[in-house]
Design a protein around this motif. Structure first.
Motif, PDB file in Angstrom:
ATOM      1  N   LYS B 156       0.798  -1.228   0.000  1.00  0.00           N
ATOM      2  CA  LYS B 156       0.000   0.000   0.000  1.00  0.00           C
ATOM      3  C   LYS B 156       0.822   1.265   0.000  1.00  0.00           C
ATOM      4  CE  LYS B 156      -2.168  -1.131   3.781  1.00  0.00           C
ATOM      5  NZ  LYS B 156      -3.085  -1.070   4.922  1.00  0.00           N
ATOM      6  N   ASP B 157       2.096   1.171   0.389  1.00  0.00           N
ATOM      7  CA  ASP B 157       2.906   2.383   0.463  1.00  0.00           C
ATOM      8  C   ASP B 157       4.364   1.999   0.737  1.00  0.00           C
ATOM      9  OD1 ASP B 157       3.634   5.016   0.449  1.00  0.00           O
ATOM     10  OD2 ASP B 157       2.266   5.623   2.073  1.00  0.00           O
ATOM     11  N   ALA B 195       3.600   8.184   2.683  1.00  0.00           N
ATOM     12  CA  ALA B 195       2.641   9.287   2.835  1.00  0.00           C
ATOM     13  C   ALA B 195       2.935  10.136   4.066  1.00  0.00           C
ATOM     14  CB  ALA B 195       1.219   8.715   2.904  1.00  0.00           C
ATOM     15  N   LYS B 243       5.781   2.149  -9.371  1.00  0.00           N
ATOM     16  CA  LYS B 243       4.465   2.603  -9.841  1.00  0.00           C
ATOM     17  C   LYS B 243       3.326   1.808  -9.213  1.00  0.00           C
ATOM     18  CE  LYS B 243       5.249   4.825 -14.289  1.00  0.00           C
ATOM     19  NZ  LYS B 243       5.349   4.577 -15.751  1.00  0.00           N
ATOM     20  N   LEU B 246       2.933   3.231  -5.714  1.00  0.00           N
ATOM     21  CA  LEU B 246       2.347   4.566  -5.684  1.00  0.00           C
ATOM     22  C   LEU B 246       0.876   4.534  -6.078  1.00  0.00           C
ATOM     23  CD1 LEU B 246       5.387   6.555  -7.108  1.00  0.00           C
ATOM     24  CD2 LEU B 246       4.492   6.604  -4.772  1.00  0.00           C
ATOM     25  N   ALA B 247       0.540   3.689  -7.043  1.00  0.00           N
ATOM     26  CA  ALA B 247      -0.859   3.564  -7.453  1.00  0.00           C
ATOM     27  C   ALA B 247      -1.698   3.063  -6.284  1.00  0.00           C
ATOM     28  CB  ALA B 247      -0.962   2.601  -8.637  1.00  0.00           C
ATOM     29  N   GLU B 249      -0.981   3.401  -3.163  1.00  0.00           N
ATOM     30  CA  GLU B 249      -1.043   4.436  -2.138  1.00  0.00           C
ATOM     31  C   GLU B 249      -2.156   5.443  -2.468  1.00  0.00           C
ATOM     32  OE1 GLU B 249       1.644   7.757  -1.747  1.00  0.00           O
ATOM     33  OE2 GLU B 249      -0.065   8.168  -0.435  1.00  0.00           O
ATOM     34  N   LYS B 250      -2.202   5.871  -3.738  1.00  0.00           N
ATOM     35  CA  LYS B 250      -3.249   6.848  -4.126  1.00  0.00           C
ATOM     36  C   LYS B 250      -4.636   6.269  -3.934  1.00  0.00           C
ATOM     37  CE  LYS B 250      -0.559   9.633  -7.198  1.00  0.00           C
ATOM     38  NZ  LYS B 250       0.156   9.415  -8.470  1.00  0.00           N
ATOM     39  N   GLU B 251      -4.767   5.026  -4.364  1.00  0.00           N
ATOM     40  CA  GLU B 251      -6.050   4.349  -4.224  1.00  0.00           C
ATOM     41  C   GLU B 251      -6.495   4.314  -2.760  1.00  0.00           C
ATOM     42  OE1 GLU B 251      -6.238   0.487  -6.480  1.00  0.00           O
ATOM     43  OE2 GLU B 251      -7.103  -0.114  -4.542  1.00  0.00           O
ATOM     44  N   LYS B 253      -5.985   6.423  -0.392  1.00  0.00           N
ATOM     45  CA  LYS B 253      -6.324   7.707   0.250  1.00  0.00           C
ATOM     46  C   LYS B 253      -7.823   7.993   0.269  1.00  0.00           C
ATOM     47  CE  LYS B 253      -1.990  10.163   0.042  1.00  0.00           C
ATOM     48  NZ  LYS B 253      -1.131  11.044  -0.770  1.00  0.00           N
TER      49      LYS B 253
END
Lengths: 253, 253, 253, 253, 253, 253
Positions: B156-157, B195, B243, B246-247, B249-251, B253
């Motif tokens: 996740k991160d 994050a 990638k 990071l994808a 991680e964005k998901e 949030k």
């Protein structure tokens, strides 16, 4: 033909990275093919209780594998809470072998702790440990000598070890990799000195047996392999240390 | 000025040798200055009893030092017959930290065994272990993904850790080497995610105490150091894996 | 509103039964809500081997739970044959915390054994142990002083501890009971001295993370809670002992 | 001349008391000179987890000494809380040796537990254990056969073991007693089958080394000694069992 | 009528083979019916730390069973890594019982190690151990006396033990064999001195209870049985040692 | 006259605080004079492997002392890594005693875990544990009955225990405190049922012996003491539970 295209009496490529770690008095990373072992020699200025007051030193060895040095992960012995029989057998063997070429009287009341930690395993970890441990030990003793702490040079001869075996087609093989070892019918570890004397011979029929004739061929192959290891050890240790050892060997005869 | 001429808020040189061992699904040799740790990630296709039948995976970590990773040789925990309190603390910390950035539900019923074995110690071994273990874990999971065994990407991160401390002159220092650590008045380990969230903060006055103001500066320095570690991790893991993380991680949030 | 109708920054009722057992030099039964811990301090007139001949004392702590202190019965550690990682972490924490407010040089060559035995558990057992152990320790040292065996008063400051956490609705809570603790996303234990200095901060995201802002609020709540514990400690220890501690604290500044 | 007036290639008097204990399926008290070992074979109708479902049996051996079997009393391994390296080496050796002459497939899913307990020790306890264990095992399997529980006879050949060594005057000796063993320069244990095949050869220079020529003489002596042990085993087991074994041996060729 | 046709107040045939092993200072193989125990007494010329400097000796006992002494094979305690509660109870009992008839002050600063190893078990192993250990102990002390190492004779009286029980038909039985013991409702072990004094009485209702009247009959039977054991002990030890003991007993009154 | 002015056949004041802890199904804090023991009964809805499938329940007991329950601090058994022989003897005794008054068939397939933790020790901790454990067990079973989970009431009779002894002036004493116990020549623990039957009698001459006459007086005193304990148990348990037990006792006759 063997899986890695070696001849039956050929050892794997050997690589020695001396002084591999910063803290130990002597250390080496030995690679024999894909088998990799960190060997360190640590000096302690006292001996175990049963040796005290004799003016002699002691050498003790410990052996371990990282949990994922092997194809399948093994549980740590610290987690199990005890050292396995296999580990005990190996570390007793390493210590005994090293003591056969060291004049304990010339060490002074010191303990040399030999640690052999297998980083990656592909067969022959105990024999690689002995061959590497001899290097680490010699480096540590040379350091002691440089520091003026040794009265006489205690290493009486070179020492190396190799495995030999018989595969399921009754062929004798030198320096078995894991795949060969796992299917071998006979497995033998041989430790020798530079003077071509035996220190230890441990031959085991793995739920099989072997004849006296096979035994003789196994010993021939082992001698050949160990001869090559001595050349590699000499080159790695360099002229100064090698001369000290050879001088001691001649003196001992 | 520090012994190695670093600035107070500067980390030591970091080196990552990916895929360091041949058997493990993921592995790395991480060096932070003279501290060197082999981190491996091993995949087992089942979970411990307390997790069975939940469709989720598990991550567990083990930590150890080679006996002569340190200035003085330490007795092996296998020889002692038990794991010390210090080791248990560290391996519980590593496991907890890694689980905070992994979606266990996306692992499937698998256990990831993380092994952190310190080859050479010069301070900060537990934080180097976390930073390296994250790499080994990501490599192992990427391999699972490549083999088509993962339905969704579970990392996740990013995750990294660093030590900070206060020396006897009340200066705050980042990434202490052993000599600094041994004389520090305050010792703190900080684990953070990409994050900028905290996962773990463990600050200890070593027979000393610290003020809230010092606490804030310690956290500032830790954040700075970890920020640099993320850059190094990203570069080492390469674009494809970075990638994916990071994808995720964005998901999240 | 919390299950027991407390405000988010309110601690549970605290009760201290001093001199709870007849044999120990100092003892207390501390209750924080339903959590009950017997803390005893025992004096031994020698120090462990690594401390001998330094003219200083030592403090060591042990922690345990009765098997049925908890909702589900736990197996005894004596039956398991080993102390768990959790127990080791806690007893190392208690010992370290106490040593931060004691001048070991003023103890003489003595060991103070602190035993914290949880009779009933409802969250916060490690922080209650620290708060109670400080009382038991002070009583034992006062007894030593009364007997004319101490040259100088060794307790440099008050010491107390409390837990804080973040629940699943992102609320910060002070002094969590078991039900709150079991579902908390962040769990933090804070140990402080009477002079408002930190001794130990251990914050853990339980498979979750926390921001710097939340961190600050957690510390604010912890400070508030500990402030109240100091008042309760002072009242329980009485004027004579409190004055000794406060005098030592002023002297130390 | 040896202390007990034996010739260098002479074994000590051997005595076998079959069915020595009432509960074991097979048992013998073997005496080799003053060395006395109780060997029992116990049958369990299941195999260890790693063997299940293969339709094969397993043989495992344990070895121990009574505390006062030796000149000086030894602490019990149960009191120490662990089995020593020496014991592990020996019991692994006994188990391996026995498995080499048993067709595990003909055992059925059964475990044969071999227990070798040394009542009195005077050198050669591990080789006496192997020679005796073979008797106990054969008796237990014959009982199984009599009870109609074996489809085919699983003992493929005779099995016996003896020690040989080199003393400080470089003489090769057969079947060393304790006094000879304690001062030997080389110590070798040899296990052979009735067909004159080697099962195990373990030769150790005790802080000494040995030449290939000595090695050959050691093997010659061992063969001689084991040949005599086979005659004694055959007589003790009687015609019926001996015929079963010899028939199986011929069949195996 | 009992399974072996004995009367309810009759003991089994007793056989004592004195000096059964060559190394121990005193030893005996005691048989009580099919129960066989090797008892040895070993002399060590120092005492445990808690006894040092008092000019007195100590007696300590250890008890074990061979794995296949019993109908079902039992796992070795060395393999389990710990001594069971049953074994501890028995060895504490044997040690306590022997110490009651020995004047420790007359031993000098020596430890007598008593080892009771059950070779074959058929009920009553702990009482046979006590009765046999008394013989081994007396022989070892007599040897010390012969060697001029004892100032005064330390054995104050004879000592023997027997089991009694109540079967499911409420009959009181003397000296139970295993089959009787396994189904007994009450099991009692009684240790007495030659002067008809009790040393130890341990009566247990096995998930049953017993009345005061039954208790009295149990004691009557035990006294009868022990009386016969004293006659057997006296005959085995011979006139010289028996006279030494009887003289000491009279002196003690 | 005794140190606390009791008569020789008088027990110490007994106090029972029922439901002392919040989590256990049954619990009591029993005080006998200064001896204080927390007894809890925990119910688990399964039985150990050796009991499975028999439709019966099991009762097992554990006993421990807080480290400073005694005059001198004792090392924890968890720290030692093993349970001592004394503890094992006591917990086996407690379990056996309780099982003698419980109809295991009426429990259903459940385990009752009895924990006796000594908070403060002043002699007689094992007998106080039995007397208290009976209360905790009865409370737990009554709770099961109230919850409709028991088909029939399993407690067949009352159960209590007391210590008796002989002091150095040959006086028989009831319910010895620590000071009396430490100097007693004979120490006996007696467990009895409400129907005046014996469950367990353990009498030990502490390096001394005792006559049959003394034995009888010891039993008389023990009966007197236990009779008083039954009255206290009945009052504490209340009319409802007492009637259930008495009814079961009558039915059992």
């Amino acid at each position: 033909m063997r899986t890695d295209e070696r001849k039956s009496n050929q050892i794997r490529p050997v690589k020695l990275e001396l002084n591999y770690t910063m803290h130990a008095e002597g250390s080496v990373l030995i690679s024999m093919g894909q088998t990799k072992v960190i060997c360190t020699a640590s000096i302690e200025d006292r001996v175990p209780p049963f040796m005290r007051g004799q003016g002699k030193g002691w050498i003790t060895a410990e052996y371990s594998m990282l949990p994922r040095a092997t194809e399948q992960r093994n549980m740590r012995e610290s987690t199990k809470g005890k050292v396995t029989g296999r580990t005990m057998e190996i570390q007793r063997l390493i210590g005994r072998a090293l003591r056969s070429v060291i004049d304990l009287g010339k060490l002074g009341e010191r303990t040399l702790w030999i640690d052999c930690d297998v980083i990656q395993a592909d067969g022959g970890t105990r024999t690689a440990s002995i061959t590497g441990a001899f290097i680490a030990l010699s480096l540590a003793l040379h350091k002691l000598k440089e520091d003026g702490k040794l009265k006489a040079w205690p290493v009486k001869d070179f020492l190396a070890a190799v495995s030999v075996g018989v595969n399921s087609e009754s062929e004798v093989l030198l320096d078995l990799c894991y795949e060969e070892d796992a299917t071998a019918e006979v497995d033998m570890n041989v430790v020798m000195t530079g003077a071509h004397q035996f220190v230890e011979v441990q031959g085991t029929g793995e739920e099989a047996t072997f004849s006296r004739q096979q035994f003789n061929q196994l010993l021939d192959y082992a001698e050949e392999g160990i001869e090559q290891l001595f050349l590699i050890q000499k080159e790695a240790l360099g002229e100064e240390i090698s001369k000290l050892i050879l001088a001691a060997e001649k003196e001992g005869k």
